[in-house]
Design a protein around this motif. Structure first.
Motif, PDB file in Angstrom:
ATOM      1  N   LYS A  81       0.791  -2.934   6.411  1.00 21.56           N
ATOM      2  CA  LYS A  81       0.040  -1.698   6.156  1.00 21.56           C
ATOM      3  C   LYS A  81       0.282  -0.748   7.318  1.00 21.56           C
ATOM      4  O   LYS A  81       0.146  -1.126   8.491  1.00 21.56           O
ATOM      5  N   LYS A 129       2.032   1.002   0.740  1.00 23.77           N
ATOM      6  CA  LYS A 129       1.947   0.405   2.075  1.00 23.77           C
ATOM      7  C   LYS A 129       1.666   1.431   3.174  1.00 23.77           C
ATOM      8  O   LYS A 129       1.460   1.059   4.328  1.00 23.77           O
ATOM      9  N   LEU A 176      -7.675   0.254   7.400  1.00 27.82           N
ATOM     10  CA  LEU A 176      -7.131  -0.810   8.242  1.00 27.82           C
ATOM     11  C   LEU A 176      -7.832  -2.134   7.991  1.00 27.82           C
ATOM     12  O   LEU A 176      -7.214  -3.209   8.068  1.00 27.82           O
ATOM     13  N   SER A 227      -1.544  -4.911  10.357  1.00 31.03           N
ATOM     14  CA  SER A 227      -1.665  -3.506   9.986  1.00 31.03           C
ATOM     15  C   SER A 227      -1.495  -2.695  11.264  1.00 31.03           C
ATOM     16  O   SER A 227      -1.888  -3.130  12.352  1.00 31.03           O
TER      17      SER A 227
END
Length: 781
Positions: free
Chosen positions: A116, A145, A210, A253
Motif C-alpha cells: 500500500k 494500491k 494506512l 504500507s
C-alpha cells in the motif's frame, strides 16, 4: 394537670431545639459552609469556562506528551516513511520530485513488495501532458494500491480553504485519503478524522488508509508514545536509486511525505527537539487506529470529579485541603492508566478548578481559622448579628505561652481541641473559636443565677482537666461572659474577652459582663484616667493615721494613706487607685510619689519626736525592682529624711521569690529602713512571710481585731499572732481599733501598738503634729 405540664415541657424542648437549629444556621460553621460553597461554585464555573475556551490546552498537550514519553515504545515496522528530504531535494537541484519521479517511485516500491502506497500529496495541479499521462498509466497498472491525498473545503478561523483533490485522470485508478487534520494552538498537537466526505462520497484519512480502518467515523488524537526514531524511514532518492533494502518494507504500507527542513507541513512535539514532519503523525495515527479507536471523554470526567470534591470540601469542618490534594493527585495519575486502554481525559481544566478552590479555601482558612491550631477564629462568627437569645463566653488560658513553649504545633492543637471538647460537653455551646490564648463560643441565654452556677462549675471542671490531663497546676482558666444582648455580636465578643482577661488578672474564676459590670468597668477606666493625670502632675494627696503605743497612749508613728480629691470633688478610693496602678504597671511610680510627699511632711514630725516612725505602704513585689529601691535611697538623701525613721509596710497577694528579693532586703537592713508585714493573716501574708522577710514589725489585719468580741476564733488568732511575733522579737501593731474594749483586750494580750478610729481618722501632717504636742491620746490606760 400532668398532661398540661408534659405538653408545656415538650413545647419548651421544641422551642430550644428550634433555637439551637437557628443558631447552627447562623453559626461560624454555617457561615464557613456558605462561603466555601460559593468558592466551590465559582471554581466549577471557572473550570467549565476554561474548558469551553480551551484555556489550558497548551498545558494539556504538554502533559499528554509527558505521559507519552513515560509510555514510550518502539513503533511497529509495518508502516514506513518515504521521506522527500533535503537529500532528495539536493539530488533534484532543490526541486520537488516530478510526476515521472513519482511513477518510478511507485514501480520501485511495488517491486520491493510494498502492499500500500499513500501519498501525503494531492497531485492536484497539471505538470506536463507526458508526465501526467505516465503517472496516470502507473496508477492504472497498480490499481487499488495507491492512495492520493485530498483536503475537502474547510475553514481555518475566518479563512476559507478551498478543496484540494487530484486531477480527474488520477482519480480513476487511485484511491483518495484525507490529508487534513486540526492542529492546536502553538501546533503542539493534532486531531485527525477517520474519514471525510467529498462530493457525497466518504473517504478515509491517511491514518485510516494506512491502518485499513473501516470503523465508525470519529476524530482522534494520534498516540505519541510510539518512538519516532523506530519508524522505518527511507529517503525518496534512495528508493529511486535502489539504495535501500527491500526487506525493510516488504509487505508494509508506506506513506510518501515531505520531510525537508523548509517544509511547512510540520508540527511540534513537546519534549522533542526540532520539527516533526506531518506524515509521521499520520503513521502514529495509523498505529493508534490499529490498537483501537481512542475514546475521548474530554474534560467531562475531570470536572465531575472536581465538582464532587470541592462541594464535599465546602461542607468539611476543618481547614485541611487533603481532599483536594488527593483529587489533584488522582487527576494527574488517572490519564497514565487510561492512556493504556485508549481512553483520553483532559484534566487541566479540572486542575485549574481545584487550584481556584484551594486558593479560595486557603484564603477563607487564613481569615477564619487560627494560625496555631485547627480551630476557627472569632471572625468566623456572624459578628454583625444582634442575638438576644445567646450569651457570649470567652475562656482565657493563663500562661498558655509558657505552657506551650516546648510543645509542637500538633500538641498545642490537641490541647486546644481538648478544651473545646470540654467546653461543648456540659452545655449547648455552639461553635468554639480560638483567638490568641482564648476560646470564644455562644450558648443559649440563662438567668443570672443559673449563669453564675454554670460558669463556676465550668471553670472548676476546666481547671481540674488541665491539671489532670496536662499536668499543669499553674495554668488557671478564667471565663468572661457577656450578657448585653442588644449589642452586635462582634462588640460582645470583645467585651467577653476583656472580661476574661480581667478575671485572669484578678484571679477570679469568671466575670459576667452585664450592666453592673459595665458601670464598674467605666469607673475603673475613670480611676485609671485620674491616676494617669495624678502621676503626670505629681499631686496625689496623702494623709496620716497615727500609731499609738498601747502601754503609754503616746503617738509613736503614723501610716501614710492616700487621701486625694483629684478634681476637687470626692475622695478617690485608695484601694481602687492602687489596683489601677497595679493593673497598668504604674505601682512603683505611685509609691515614689506618695513616699516623696510623706518624707517631706515627715521631717516636721521628726523635729518634734526624733523616734517618730513614718510608715509607707509598698508592694512586696517591688522589692525585686532595684531601680525603685535606688530611687527611694536617692530620695531619702535628697529630702534629708533619716532612713531609720522609715518603715515599709509590705503587702502582697502572690508568693515571693527568695532569690529575687534577698539582695534588696539586705540593702534595706544595712541602711536601717524597717520592714513591716501588713495585713498579716490574709492573702500571702502568713507564716511563710515571717520566714522570708526579716521584718521588725507585724500588723494584724483589722478583720481579726474587729471580730474578737464576737468570735473566739478571731480572738485566738490575734493572741497567737502576738505571741509568735514577740517570740521572734517583732513589734505588733493592731489595725482597725474602733472602741475602748478592743484597745483594752489588745493591751491585755500584750499588743504593742494600735491604730484606728478610736484614736484618729486619717489626718493632715499639721493636725498630726498638733496631736503630738499633747504627747498622749485620751484613752484609758
Amino acid at each position: 394537670m400532668t398532661g398540661f405540664l408534659r405538653r408545656g415541657l415538650v413545647r419548651a424542648r421544641g422551642n430550644r431545639a428550634v433555637l439551637l437549629e437557628e443558631n447552627a444556621l447562623n453559626s461560624g460553621a454555617g457561615l464557613l459552609r456558605r462561603k466555601r460553597l460559593k468558592v466551590a461554585i465559582f471554581a466549577i464555573l471557572f473550570g467549565l469556562v476554561s474548558a469551553a475556551i480551551d484555556l489550558p490546552l497548551p498545558a494539556e498537550d504538554f502533559y499528554r506528551a509527558v505521559r507519552a514519553e513515560l509510555r514510550s515504545r518502539p513503533a511497529p515496522q509495518d508502516v514506513a516513511m518515504i521521506a522527500i528530504d533535503d537529500k532528495t531535494l539536493n539530488a533534484f537541484n532543490r526541486s520537488m520530485p516530478s510526476r515521472t519521479d513519482d511513477s518510478r517511485l511507485i514501480d520501485a516500491l511495488i517491486e520491493a513488495g510494498v502492499k500500500k502506497i499513500v501519498f501525503d500529496r494531492a497531485h492536484a495541479d497539471p505538470e506536463n501532458p507526458k508526465a501526467d499521462a505516465m503517472f496516470a498509466d502507473t496508477l492504472a497498472r497498480h490499481d487499488g494500491k495507491v492512495w492520493l491525498g485530498i483536503a475537502p473545503k474547510h475553514n481555518i478561523g475566518f479563512q476559507v480553504v478551498e478543496e484540494i483533490v487530484p486531477l480527474p485522470a488520477f482519480r480513476e485508478h487511485a484511491r483518495l485519503a484525507a490529508m487534513n487534520g486540526m492542529g492546536s494552538p502553538f501546533r503542539l498537537s493534532v486531531v485527525f478524522p477517520t474519514s471525510v466526505v467529498l462530493d457525497g462520497e466518504k473517504h478515509p484519512s491517511l491514518s485510516a488508509a494506512l491502518a485499513g480502518y473501516n470503523g465508525p467515523d470519529r476524530s482522534f488524537r494520534p498516540d505519541y508514545s510510539f518512538d519516532l526514531d523506530s519508524i522505518p524511514t527511507i529517503s525518496y532518492i534512495d528508493v529511486l536509486e535502489g539504495k535501500f533494502s527491500p526487506d525493510k518494507i516488504k509487505g508494509a504500507s508506506v506513506v510518501v511525505g515531505k520531510a525537508y527542513y523548509e517544509s511547512a507541513d510540520y508540527y511540534l512535539m513537546p519534549l522533542r527537539d526540532g520539527k516533526i514532519p506531518g506524515a509521521y503523525f499520520h503513521i502514529m495515527g495509523a498505529h493508534t487506529l490499529k490498537r483501537g479507536v481512542p475514546l475521548d471523554l474530554m474534560w467531562i470526567p475531570a470536572l465531575l470529579v472536581v465538582a464532587v470534591t470541592v462541594v464535599s470540601q465546602s461542607r468539611a469542618r476543618g481547614r485541611s485541603v487533603q481532599t483536594l490534594t488527593i483529587a489533584a493527585a488522582g487527576l494527574f495519575a488517572a490519564p497514565l492508566l487510561l492512556d493504556e486502554f485508549g481512553i483520553n481525559i483532559d484534566v487541566m481544566s479540572g486542575l485549574l478548578a481545584l487550584l481556584f478552590a484551594a486558593i479560595g479555601f486557603q484564603r477563607l482558612s487564613k481569615k477564619y481559622y487560627s494560625s496555631e491550631v485547627d480551630a476557627m477564629t472569632t471572625s468566623a462568627l456572624n459578628v454583625e448579628n444582634v442575638n438576644e437569645d445567646l450569651d457570649v463566653y470567652a475562656l482565657k488560658i493563663a500562661n498558655l505561652a509558657e505552657m506551650s513553649e516546648d510543645w509542637s504545633a500538633r500538641e498545642l492543637g490537641e490541647f486546644v481541641n481538648t478544651l473545646i471538647t470540654y467546653v461543648k460537653g456540659p452545655g449547648e455551646a455552639g461553635d468554639v473559636a480560638f483567638e490568641r490564648d482564648s476560646l470564644v463560643w455562644l450558648a443559649p441565654r440563662m438567668d443570672t443565677v443559673s449563669l453564675e452556677r454554670h460558669a463556676d462549675g465550668l471553670a472548676l471542671m476546666l481547671k481540674t482537666a488541665i491539671s489532670h490531663d496536662w499536668q499543669s497546676a499553674s495554668s488557671t482558666p478564667a471565663i468572661g461572659i457577656d450578657t448585653n444582648h442588644a449589642f452586635p455580636l462582634g462588640q460582645r465578643i470583645k467585651k467577653a474577652m476583656q472580661a476574661a482577661d480581667e478575671a485572669a488578672v484578678r484571679g477570679a474564676r469568671f466575670i459576667i459582663n452585664d450592666a453592673a459590670y459595665l458601670e464598674a468597668r467605666n469607673q475603673r477606666l475613670e480611676i485609671m484616667r485620674v491616676l494617669e493625670k495624678g502621676l503626670r502632675e505629681r499631686n496625689i494627696g496623702v494623709a496620716y493615721q497615727p500609731k499609738i503605743d498601747l502601754a503609754t497612749g503616746s503617738i509613736v508613728g503614723a501610716e501614710t494613706l492616700i487621701r486625694w480629691k483629684p478634681e476637687g470633688d470626692d475622695f478617690v478610693n485608695p484601694q481602687e487607685l492602687v489596683l489601677a496602678a497595679e493593673a497598668t504597671d504604674r505601682i512603683n511610680e505611685l509609691t515614689l510619689i506618695v513616699m516623696e510627699a510623706a518624707l517631706v511632711d515627715g521631717r516636721r514630725a521628726i523635729a518634734i519626736d526624733p523616734g517618730f516612725k513614718l510608715a509607707v505602704n509598698m508592694s512586696a513585689k517591688s522589692l525585686s525592682d532595684t531601680h525603685l529601691l535606688f530611687d527611694m535611697m536617692t530620695m531619702l538623701g535628697r529630702i534629708g529624711f533619716p532612713a531609720e525613721n522609715l518603715t515599709l509596710e509590705l503587702t502582697e497577694t502572690a508568693k515571693l521569690e527568695d532569690k529575687l528579693i534577698a539582695p534588696q532586703i539586705a540593702a534595706l537592713k544595712q541602711r536601717g529602713i524597717g520592714l513591716s508585714i501588713d495585713d498579716f493573716g490574709t492573702g500571702q501574708s502568713n507564716l511563710e512571710y515571717l520566714e522570708k522577710l526579716p521584718s521588725s514589725e507585724l500588723k494584724i489585719d483589722k478583720k481579726f481585731v474587729q471580730h474578737m468580741a464576737s468570735s473566739d476564733e478571731s480572738k485566738a488568732v490575734v493572741r497567737a499572732t502576738i505571741e509568735i511575733a514577740h517570740s521572734l522579737g517583732k513589734i505588733v501593731v493592731a489595725e482597725g481599733v474602733e472602741d475602748q474594749a478592743m484597745a483594752d483586750a489588745l493591751r491585755a494580750m500584750g499588743c504593742d501598738q494600735a491604730q484606728g478610729f478610736l484614736f484618729s481618722r486619717a489626718i493632715t501632717m499639721s493636725e498630726l503634729i498638733g496631736m503630738m504636742g499633747g504627747r498622749r491620746i485620751a484613752i484609758s490606760i
